[in-house]
Write an enzyme that holds these catalytic residues in place. Structure first.
Site, PDB file in Angstrom:
ATOM      1  N   PRO A 133     -57.003 -79.967  11.867  1.00 41.30           N
ATOM      2  CA  PRO A 133     -55.862 -80.835  12.163  1.00 41.30           C
ATOM      3  C   PRO A 133     -55.354 -81.697  10.997  1.00 41.30           C
ATOM      4  CG  PRO A 133     -57.850 -81.817  13.020  1.00 41.30           C
ATOM      5  CD  PRO A 133     -58.246 -80.480  12.443  1.00 41.30           C
ATOM      6  N   CYS A 134     -54.716 -81.056  10.035  1.00 36.76           N
ATOM      7  CA  CYS A 134     -54.157 -81.795   8.908  1.00 36.76           C
ATOM      8  C   CYS A 134     -53.036 -82.727   9.359  1.00 36.76           C
ATOM      9  CB  CYS A 134     -53.686 -80.845   7.809  1.00 36.76           C
ATOM     10  SG  CYS A 134     -52.682 -79.473   8.375  1.00 36.76           S
TER      11      CYS A 134
END
Length: 171
Positions: A133-134
């Site tokens: 989850p950047c």
């Protein structure tokens, strides 16, 4: 040789890639650094890991945190990038972390100075968007800096997870 499959999400098309057993790429169509790993050739084919990934995405796009992660491949990357991506995997659904926080975690482990900018480079080259989850990584001033898929999509994903994006600024 990589295999690819497509997924249509509420924020547009997504391309998945893998070499067989694990997911090696998940890109929003048109994002920066799109499909860098696919330079050696690709073939469209349904694989069990793609079915798992589609199930994960189906759950995620209903606004719920999936309780599993498909097998991921982070082959051929530097140990630094791999560590940044591993840390991103620990950011809980509905929460954010700053580039600086990630840098400090790595500094504690390695006892070496790590800049938030170096972390930003690793975050920006994450090949498995959404699952790693950047989009949950924000600037130290709570700004929505950088997202290879575009800031509007980052806002959407954070809102989907219940984060009040009105409290996050844009550069």
């Amino acid at each position: 040789m990589y295999y690819i499959a497509k997924y249509l999400s509420p924020i547009g098309g997504i391309t998945m890639a893998g070499s067989g057993q694990a997911l090696a790429g998940l890109w929003l169509d048109g994002q920066k650094y799109f499909a860098d790993a696919l330079l050696c050739g690709k073939e469209e084919k349904e694989l069990p890991v793609f079915a798992q990934t589609k199930k994960w995405l189906d759950i995620y796009f209903t606004g719920k945190a999936p309780d599993f992660t498909p097998p991921l491949s982070m082959e051929g990357v530097s140990p630094f990038r791999r560590r940044v991506w591993e840390i991103m995997l620990t950011i809980p659904f509905g929460q954010t972390m700053t580039y600086g926080n990630i840098a400090k975690l790595i500094e504690k482990e390695t006892e070496k100075r790590v800049s938030a900018q170096a972390v930003g480079g690793a975050v920006g080259h994450n090949p498995i968007s959404i699952i790693i989850p950047c989009h949950r990584v924000v600037g130290s001033d709570s700004s929505l800096t950088g997202y290879a898929g575009g800031l509007e999509k980052k806002r959407y994903l954070l809102s989907l997870e219940g984060i009040d994006v009105t409290t996050l600024s844009t550069p």
